[in-house]
Design a protein around this motif. Structure first.
Motif, PDB file in Angstrom:
ATOM      1  N   GLN A  11       0.811  -1.217   0.000  1.00 34.77           N
ATOM      2  CA  GLN A  11       0.000   0.000   0.000  1.00 34.77           C
ATOM      3  C   GLN A  11       0.847   1.270   0.000  1.00 34.77           C
ATOM      4  O   GLN A  11       0.490   2.255  -0.638  1.00 34.77           O
ATOM      5  CB  GLN A  11      -0.946   0.003   1.204  1.00 34.77           C
ATOM      6  N   LYS A  12       1.970   1.260   0.706  1.00 31.32           N
ATOM      7  CA  LYS A  12       2.820   2.459   0.715  1.00 31.32           C
ATOM      8  C   LYS A  12       3.419   2.724  -0.660  1.00 31.32           C
ATOM      9  O   LYS A  12       3.557   3.879  -1.077  1.00 31.32           O
ATOM     10  CB  LYS A  12       3.919   2.320   1.770  1.00 31.32           C
ATOM     11  N   ILE A  13       3.781   1.662  -1.361  1.00 30.49           N
ATOM     12  CA  ILE A  13       4.297   1.837  -2.715  1.00 30.49           C
ATOM     13  C   ILE A  13       3.207   2.424  -3.610  1.00 30.49           C
ATOM     14  O   ILE A  13       3.441   3.366  -4.384  1.00 30.49           O
ATOM     15  CB  ILE A  13       4.803   0.497  -3.284  1.00 30.49           C
ATOM     16  N   LYS A  14       1.998   1.901  -3.508  1.00 33.22           N
ATOM     17  CA  LYS A  14       0.895   2.398  -4.334  1.00 33.22           C
ATOM     18  C   LYS A  14       0.532   3.837  -3.968  1.00 33.22           C
ATOM     19  O   LYS A  14       0.288   4.677  -4.854  1.00 33.22           O
ATOM     20  CB  LYS A  14      -0.318   1.468  -4.198  1.00 33.22           C
ATOM     21  N   ASP A  15       0.491   4.139  -2.664  1.00 36.93           N
ATOM     22  CA  ASP A  15       0.160   5.503  -2.239  1.00 36.93           C
ATOM     23  C   ASP A  15       1.217   6.495  -2.707  1.00 36.93           C
ATOM     24  O   ASP A  15       0.890   7.619  -3.125  1.00 36.93           O
ATOM     25  CB  ASP A  15       0.034   5.566  -0.717  1.00 36.93           C
ATOM     26  N   THR A  16       2.477   6.087  -2.630  1.00 38.34           N
ATOM     27  CA  THR A  16       3.561   6.978  -3.050  1.00 38.34           C
ATOM     28  C   THR A  16       3.515   7.215  -4.551  1.00 38.34           C
ATOM     29  O   THR A  16       3.643   8.361  -5.021  1.00 38.34           O
ATOM     30  CB  THR A  16       4.925   6.397  -2.656  1.00 38.34           C
ATOM     31  N   ALA A  33       9.554  14.406  -1.955  1.00 41.24           N
ATOM     32  CA  ALA A  33      10.859  15.035  -2.163  1.00 41.24           C
ATOM     33  C   ALA A  33      11.845  13.911  -2.432  1.00 41.24           C
ATOM     34  O   ALA A  33      12.087  13.072  -1.552  1.00 41.24           O
ATOM     35  CB  ALA A  33      11.272  15.836  -0.937  1.00 41.24           C
ATOM     36  N   GLU A  34      12.388  13.859  -3.656  1.00 42.17           N
ATOM     37  CA  GLU A  34      13.214  12.721  -4.054  1.00 42.17           C
ATOM     38  C   GLU A  34      14.635  13.145  -4.380  1.00 42.17           C
ATOM     39  O   GLU A  34      14.871  14.192  -4.970  1.00 42.17           O
ATOM     40  CB  GLU A  34      12.596  12.017  -5.266  1.00 42.17           C
ATOM     41  N   GLY A  35      15.584  12.304  -3.981  1.00 43.02           N
ATOM     42  CA  GLY A  35      16.990  12.567  -4.249  1.00 43.02           C
ATOM     43  C   GLY A  35      17.741  12.871  -2.967  1.00 43.02           C
ATOM     44  O   GLY A  35      17.163  13.299  -1.966  1.00 43.02           O
ATOM     45  N   VAL A  36      19.063  12.682  -2.997  1.00 40.12           N
ATOM     46  CA  VAL A  36      19.870  12.823  -1.787  1.00 40.12           C
ATOM     47  C   VAL A  36      19.910  14.267  -1.301  1.00 40.12           C
ATOM     48  O   VAL A  36      19.621  14.553  -0.131  1.00 40.12           O
ATOM     49  CB  VAL A  36      21.304  12.295  -2.033  1.00 40.12           C
ATOM     50  N   ARG A  37      20.273  15.192  -2.180  1.00 38.88           N
ATOM     51  CA  ARG A  37      20.408  16.590  -1.740  1.00 38.88           C
ATOM     52  C   ARG A  37      19.066  17.154  -1.284  1.00 38.88           C
ATOM     53  O   ARG A  37      18.982  17.789  -0.225  1.00 38.88           O
ATOM     54  CB  ARG A  37      20.979  17.442  -2.880  1.00 38.88           C
ATOM     55  N   ALA A  85      10.466  -2.216  -6.335  1.00 33.53           N
ATOM     56  CA  ALA A  85       9.438  -1.473  -5.592  1.00 33.53           C
ATOM     57  C   ALA A  85       9.767   0.013  -5.581  1.00 33.53           C
ATOM     58  O   ALA A  85       8.875   0.866  -5.737  1.00 33.53           O
ATOM     59  CB  ALA A  85       9.327  -2.009  -4.168  1.00 33.53           C
ATOM     60  N   PHE A  86      11.061   0.354  -5.416  1.00 34.47           N
ATOM     61  CA  PHE A  86      11.441   1.768  -5.411  1.00 34.47           C
ATOM     62  C   PHE A  86      11.176   2.397  -6.769  1.00 34.47           C
ATOM     63  O   PHE A  86      10.681   3.526  -6.860  1.00 34.47           O
ATOM     64  CB  PHE A  86      12.910   1.939  -5.028  1.00 34.47           C
ATOM     65  N   ALA A  87      11.492   1.675  -7.829  1.00 32.60           N
ATOM     66  CA  ALA A  87      11.273   2.205  -9.178  1.00 32.60           C
ATOM     67  C   ALA A  87       9.800   2.490  -9.428  1.00 32.60           C
ATOM     68  O   ALA A  87       9.455   3.459 -10.118  1.00 32.60           O
ATOM     69  CB  ALA A  87      11.814   1.231 -10.218  1.00 32.60           C
ATOM     70  N   LYS A  88       8.908   1.657  -8.875  1.00 31.22           N
ATOM     71  CA  LYS A  88       7.482   1.891  -9.064  1.00 31.22           C
ATOM     72  C   LYS A  88       7.029   3.151  -8.320  1.00 31.22           C
ATOM     73  O   LYS A  88       6.191   3.908  -8.816  1.00 31.22           O
ATOM     74  CB  LYS A  88       6.670   0.699  -8.578  1.00 31.22           C
ATOM     75  N   ALA A  89       7.603   3.387  -7.141  1.00 29.58           N
ATOM     76  CA  ALA A  89       7.206   4.555  -6.351  1.00 29.58           C
ATOM     77  C   ALA A  89       7.811   5.844  -6.878  1.00 29.58           C
ATOM     78  O   ALA A  89       7.244   6.925  -6.728  1.00 29.58           O
ATOM     79  CB  ALA A  89       7.619   4.348  -4.898  1.00 29.58           C
ATOM     80  N   SER A  90       8.973   5.746  -7.533  1.00 26.45           N
ATOM     81  CA  SER A  90       9.704   6.916  -7.993  1.00 26.45           C
ATOM     82  C   SER A  90       9.129   7.449  -9.313  1.00 26.45           C
ATOM     83  O   SER A  90       8.561   6.698 -10.102  1.00 26.45           O
ATOM     84  CB  SER A  90      11.175   6.552  -8.193  1.00 26.45           C
TER      85      SER A  90
END
Length: 268
Positions: A11-16, A33-37, A85-90
């Protein structure tokens, strides 16, 4: 509490992932907010931190480990995810392995403190998220007091806008969803002069305007300029051009006008 997420149907992946859509950002009251910096700036901003998703590769780097430690110290739950999973959320083409889901801040004109000679940029229907984010970043760099967005302007919480601000969204007040009537009442009650950029027979060069007083400057839609309703409320100014170009990019125009105000206020 931290955990691990491998399933693409979590659910968190889908919500994101859903936060890529404006209506879902509005419904959830959240954004990414995505990315290191950007993550480092978000973690230090004092804004609401809902949760973070990260990859093992990110956690294995000293900078990534420090960012995760800071997030946890600030009470943000951090979930390690599989690459899939990260790629789907990003939403980025080349993810850096960290994204933070944050709560939106709904600021109002009443939240802006009364000051002796403030300087505001007003965005009237700008559509390009990159332009809006860049203008917020420029306004922050120049020491402006806020950016005011009229209805029809690109969402400040869209991923492209957030990334273009380079963290300035977390420092500079940005007021959303304003009407021309809201703007008129604000400049009247605060005793501000209102300028609008326009190619008009009554317009004066931007460097001839007196920006040392309390001022709000309106920048218009990339194709159509400032709306007639707002133009009717404002004095007109223009940026002289001497080459063959028909116009300037909206973010470039904002920077030119803003730094003329800086010159007048700081170096005159």
């Amino acid at each position: 509490m931290d955990g691990r997420i491998d399933s693409l149907t979590n659910q968190k992946i889908k919500d994101t992932a859903a936060l890529a859509m404006r209506r879902q950002r509005q419904k959830q009251g959240r954004f990414v907010a995505e990315g290191v910096r950007l993550g480092e700036m978000a973690a230090a901003s004092g804004w609401p931190l809902c949760y973070a998703l990260y990859t093992a590769e990110l956690a294995s780097t000293p900078r990534g480990a420090q960012l995760l430690a800071t997030l946890r110290q600030n009470g943000c739950s951090c979930y390690e995810t599989s690459q899939q999973a990260f790629a789907k959320a990003s939403v980025t083409a080349t993810p850096q392995g960290i994204l933070i889901v944050m709560g939106q801040r709904q600021q109002t004109l009443a939240d802006l403190p009364e000051q002796e000679r403030p300087f505001y940029l007003v965005l009237d229907g700008l559509q390009d998220p990159g332009n809006v984010g860049t203008i917020i970043r420029t306004a922050d760099a120049a020491g402006a007091d806020a950016v005011l967005c009229l209805r029809g302007t690109a969402d400040i919480y869209e991923d492209k806008t957030v990334r273009a601000t380079m963290g300035s969204l977390f420092h500079l007040p940005v007021v959303n969803g304003l009407t021309p009537e809201d703007l008129q009442n604000f400049v009247t009650t605060r005793g501000l002069q209102l300028y609008a950029t326009a190619l008009d027979s009554t317009a004066q060069p931007h460097f001839a305007c007196d920006f040392t007083r309390g001022t709000a400057v309106v920048l218009g839609n990339e194709g159509n300029g400032v709306s007639p309703t707002v133009l009717a409320l404002a004095q007109k100014c223009y940026i002289p051009m001497y080459g063959a170009a028909e116009s300037l990019n909206a973010a470039t125009a904002a920077a030119i006008v803003t730094y003329e105000a800086v010159r007048q206020r700081q170096f005159a």
